[in-house]
Scaffold this active site. Structure first.
Site, PDB file in Angstrom:
ATOM      1  N   GLU A 298     -41.173 -21.383  14.718  1.00 23.49           N
ATOM      2  CA  GLU A 298     -41.178 -22.286  15.867  1.00 23.49           C
ATOM      3  C   GLU A 298     -39.932 -22.116  16.736  1.00 23.49           C
ATOM      4  O   GLU A 298     -39.280 -23.081  17.129  1.00 23.49           O
ATOM      5  CB  GLU A 298     -41.327 -23.741  15.399  1.00 23.49           C
ATOM      6  CG  GLU A 298     -42.621 -23.963  14.626  1.00 23.49           C
ATOM      7  CD  GLU A 298     -42.928 -25.421  14.302  1.00 23.49           C
ATOM      8  OE1 GLU A 298     -41.974 -26.163  14.011  1.00 23.49           O
ATOM      9  OE2 GLU A 298     -44.113 -25.793  14.334  1.00 23.49           O
ATOM     10  N   ASP A 377     -50.347 -27.485   8.454  1.00 18.59           N
ATOM     11  CA  ASP A 377     -49.179 -28.330   8.654  1.00 18.59           C
ATOM     12  C   ASP A 377     -49.472 -29.792   8.327  1.00 18.59           C
ATOM     13  O   ASP A 377     -49.583 -30.621   9.231  1.00 18.59           O
ATOM     14  CB  ASP A 377     -48.723 -28.193  10.124  1.00 18.59           C
ATOM     15  CG  ASP A 377     -47.340 -28.775  10.357  1.00 18.59           C
ATOM     16  OD1 ASP A 377     -46.684 -29.148   9.373  1.00 18.59           O
ATOM     17  OD2 ASP A 377     -46.924 -28.849  11.523  1.00 18.59           O
ATOM     18  N   GLU A 405     -46.303 -37.915   9.511  1.00 19.99           N
ATOM     19  CA  GLU A 405     -46.447 -37.351  10.851  1.00 19.99           C
ATOM     20  C   GLU A 405     -47.899 -37.353  11.338  1.00 19.99           C
ATOM     21  O   GLU A 405     -48.204 -37.858  12.412  1.00 19.99           O
ATOM     22  CB  GLU A 405     -45.881 -35.928  10.870  1.00 19.99           C
ATOM     23  CG  GLU A 405     -46.090 -35.237  12.201  1.00 19.99           C
ATOM     24  CD  GLU A 405     -45.488 -33.847  12.246  1.00 19.99           C
ATOM     25  OE1 GLU A 405     -44.876 -33.415  11.258  1.00 19.99           O
ATOM     26  OE2 GLU A 405     -45.624 -33.174  13.290  1.00 19.99           O
TER      27      GLU A 405
HETATM   28  C1  GCU Z   1     -44.135 -29.642  12.117  1.00 19.95           C
HETATM   29  C2  GCU Z   1     -43.405 -30.731  12.851  1.00 19.95           C
HETATM   30  C3  GCU Z   1     -42.091 -30.276  13.366  1.00 19.95           C
HETATM   31  C4  GCU Z   1     -41.286 -29.625  12.234  1.00 19.95           C
HETATM   32  C5  GCU Z   1     -42.089 -28.529  11.588  1.00 19.95           C
HETATM   33  C6  GCU Z   1     -41.420 -27.907  10.372  1.00 19.95           C
HETATM   34  O1  GCU Z   1     -44.562 -28.666  13.018  1.00 19.95           O
HETATM   35  O2  GCU Z   1     -44.207 -31.195  13.913  1.00 19.95           O
HETATM   36  O3  GCU Z   1     -41.416 -31.396  13.907  1.00 19.95           O
HETATM   37  O4  GCU Z   1     -40.092 -29.125  12.706  1.00 19.95           O
HETATM   38  O5  GCU Z   1     -43.309 -29.055  11.155  1.00 19.95           O
HETATM   39  O6  GCU Z   1     -41.877 -28.166   9.273  1.00 19.95           O
HETATM   40  O7  GCU Z   1     -40.466 -27.163  10.505  1.00 19.95           O
END
Ligand code: GCU
Length: 692
Positions: A298, A377, A405
């Site tokens: 990400e 996720d 979440e």
């Molecule tokens: C999810 C979440 C993020 C987090 C990510 C992770 O995508 O929405 O906020 O950073 O998981 O596990 O790194």
């Protein structure tokens, strides 16, 4: 300024959760004896002093007929008065590992004996649990048990940002207020909440905590430098509770801290830089746990930036930590988050396995791969991650998400224990061989290197009740308990939590347990159907938006059209994801005839008229479950309303307010999802309820 307060006993600044004063009532005014030394013994001494109160006494001599003795096994050699429960506990404790304990109680006295201080702490909290579940707060329980944790790593990850100005506020995906660790760019100076938290975690057997977000924002990198004295003080607090402290670090730290132009693992100066950082850390914190790293994930920097792979990246940092006994937790949440929705060949579910499975056996022995429990996720329903089943030669922890979440954000009641139980007891080979669950595979690996187990993203914040929704405390409590003993059923764990948390409402315990037990299933009913996931509001992830992610870059699609929906992940015609499983599972998931209903749309694109094993069509299932799920929420709300005056007011009001919001949210989910699929399919609800 350092907090002068030693670790130990609840400060009274916040909700004591499952460790309220009633849980130690059976020790009030008693004589107790403690034979142990070191920081954990200091904590225990304070715990015991608070429990016995001014009319009791904490000594060291087991021969003065104390009501409770906690003794390290080796210190009992030559002691007088080793009789009765103490003798039995001492015999049973011989040869236990450092965290195990033997606990024997005959109703009037009790003894905990362990090899190490951590075992004594675990044994002490087990005694409180046993007294509460035995139903009497005033009487020492009668019991005889020898316990050792099934999994060596039982870790909590905080996703706390060092400053509130960071991405998404001060706790990423936090739904219970701000961080209890950080404010205004540094660790909080009043450490009482941290100490209370350490106590809560220790009471359920947690032995590791990483204190900052895996998304390491620029200010957080400085925890390695200017912030180090404060980190050392936090580590001191956790040490007193037998918990090792970890930091999340950026792979680009050598650059971010301004020291080097590169973070390339193949560069000697980078290797030396990490070695220097580790040396500095261990000088301050000799028992520092190590690092958690989110790399090439990400948008976070990682070895891919330098044409290297995850072995290069993880082993680089592991090499720096090795001389000091530290570990690196390397996250496997690696996928293309800039996907083109038009590209039907890329499947996010495949990504972790595709990136890591072939690397099995090449990681250093102080690398621990951290694998999310499902391939996507933390959705309300996913299959178990095939990567978690695949890494026979690599230390692995399976990552869970306590913070809700995608499961209601501690507004909606969603007890995740049944979900975790299913995952931990998942039949790895799919052939029902004895002792072949995911938890036992992790335990087997753990017996080789002591570096496998589970970790989870915390759900706490600085709200007075810690978790926003009072009943969400059970998820935090329960994670620790199933990490200790994955064979515990959700109901057993909820029984403990309820007895400890609401000691004065014994007549309501069954009702409270039932309410929690059904909540995951109810949440699943009114949200995304049959394992398809993701029909949530983008970014915030609360409430429905059926097409919210359908044309986005995140790789999370349901592919609904006028004829049907679901993702074809078969080997024959789809993305091939089903083929990542051990043979028996791969075959089961590959075919609609054998794929379990609850995961049908995760693995298959089917017509709305497809008949489920349950006997209804997919479209009718969508209508029925959404209507029924929303109805059940109203029922939960009404039930809770009827409990007014029978629980403490703060808890009742808090849950009542959340259930009212949940009723609205479930109604919105029901109406949006059913209307969407009615409009798409043109198939009416057989029962004529879908009218929008
Ligand atoms: C999810 C979440 C993020 C987090 C990510 C992770 O995508 O929405 O906020 O950073 O998981 O596990 O790194």
């Amino acid at each position: 300024m350092r907090s002068g307060r030693a670790a130990g006993t609840h400060t009274g600044t916040s909700d004591p959760c499952w460790l309220g004063p009633a849980t130690t009532a059976f020790l009030r005014g008693r004589q107790v004896s403690l034979l142990a030394e070191g920081p954990i013994a200091d904590t225990l001494r304070l715990e015991l002093a608070t429990a016995v109160g001014p009319a009791g006494a904490v000594g060291g001599d087991p021969s003065c007929e104390p009501a409770l003795v906690l003794a390290r096994h080796d210190l009992l050699a030559g002691a007088v008065g080793v009789t009765g429960p103490l003798r039995r506990a001492a015999d049973a404790a011989a040869g236990l590992g450092e965290e195990g304990f033997a606990l024997v109680g005959d109703g009037s006295t009790a003894a905990v004996v362990a090899t190490g201080e951590r075992g004594l702490l675990h044994g002490y909290f087990h005694l409180l649990r046993s007294a509460a579940t035995a139903g009497s707060h005033e009487v020492l329980p009668t019991l005889e048990t020898v316990q050792e944790p099934a999994l060596p790593v039982r870790m909590i990850n905080q996703w706390d940002n060092t400053s509130a100005g960071d991405h998404l506020g001060s706790v990423e995906r936090g739904y219970a207020g701000d961080s209890i660790f950080f404010s205004d760019g540094r660790i909080v100076q009043d450490r009482r909440r941290i100490s209370d938290y350490a106590r809560l975690l220790a009471s359920v057997g947690i032995n590791a905590v990483s204190i900052n977000n895996v998304n390491v924002h620029p200010a957080a990198v400085r925890l390695l430098t200017d912030g180090l004295p404060d980190v050392a003080d936090v580590a001191r607090i956790f040490r007193g509770y037998g918990i090792a402290t970890y930091l999340s670090v950026s792979f680009a730290s050598p650059i971010v801290l301004g020291d080097l132009p590169t973070a390339d693992p193949g560069d000697e100066s980078v290797v030396a830089w990490w070695a220097g950082v580790a040396e500095g850390l261990y000088r301050e914190i000799p028992d520092f746990g190590g690092f958690v790293v989110k790399a090439d994930s990400e948008g976070r920097p990682g070895p891919f930036d330098y044409g290297r792979d995850h072995v290069d990246g993880a082993n680089l940092i592991a090499g720096a930590l090795r001389p000091f006994g530290g570990r690196v937790f390397w996250r496997c949440f690696v996928y293309d988050h800039r996907q083109d929705w038009r590209d039907r060949s890329t499947d996010r579910a495949r990504a972790a396995y595709d990136h890591f499975a072939a690397l099995d056996g090449r990681f250093a022995d102080n690398v621990v791969l951290q694998v999310k429990c499902g391939p996507m996720d933390f959705q309300v329903r996913e299959p178990v991650s095939p990567l978690a089943l695949a890494m026979a030669e690599t230390n692995t922890v399976v990552e869970f998400q306590i913070t809700q979440e995608y499961t209601g954000q501690q507004i909606d009641l969603c007890c995740l224990l049944p979900q975790w139980h299913e995952i931990l007891t998942f039949d790895v080979s799919g052939e029902q061989l004895p002792g072949d669950t995911l938890a036992s595979a992790l335990a087997r690996r753990g017996r080789v290197t002591a570096s496998s187990g589970v970790c989870a993203v915390s759900n706490v914040g600085d709200d007075a009740n810690w978790t926003g929704h009072k009943l969400a405390q059970a998820n935090l409590y329960g994670f620790g308990r199933v990490a200790w003993d994955p064979a515990l059923s959700a109901r057993e764990v909820l029984g403990e939590w309820t007895a400890l948390t609401f000691p004065d409402a014994t007549d309501l315990h069954e009702t409270l347990i039932e309410l929690q037990m059904g909540s995951w299933g109810t949440y699943e009913m009114y949200t995304a159907p049959l394992g398809v996931g993701w029909m949530v509001t983008p970014h915030t992830h609360y409430g429905p938006a059926v097409d919210g992610y359908e044309y986005s870059k995140w790789g999370t699609y349901h592919f609904a059209d006028r004829d049907g929906l679901g993702v074809d992940r078969t080997v024959a015609t789809g993305t091939g994801f089903a083929g990542q499983y051990p043979k028996a599972w791969a075959e089961r998931y590959e075919h609609v005839e054998t794929c379990p209903d609850e995961l049908l749309l995760f693995f298959h694109h089917v017509p709305y008229s497809h008949l489920l094993h349950s006997g209804t069509t997919v479209i009718q299932h969508i209508y029925d479950t959404h209507v029924e799920g929303a109805r059940r929420v109203v029922e939960m709300r009404d039930l809770w309303r009827s409990l007014e005056g029978r629980l403490d007011e703060a808890s009742w009001t808090n849950v009542m307010e959340r259930l009212e919001r949940q009723v609205n949210s479930a109604r919105e989910w029901r109406d949006q999802v059913t209307t969407y699929f009615f409009r798409k399919s043109g198939v009416p609800d057989r029962n004529g309820r879908v009218v929008h």
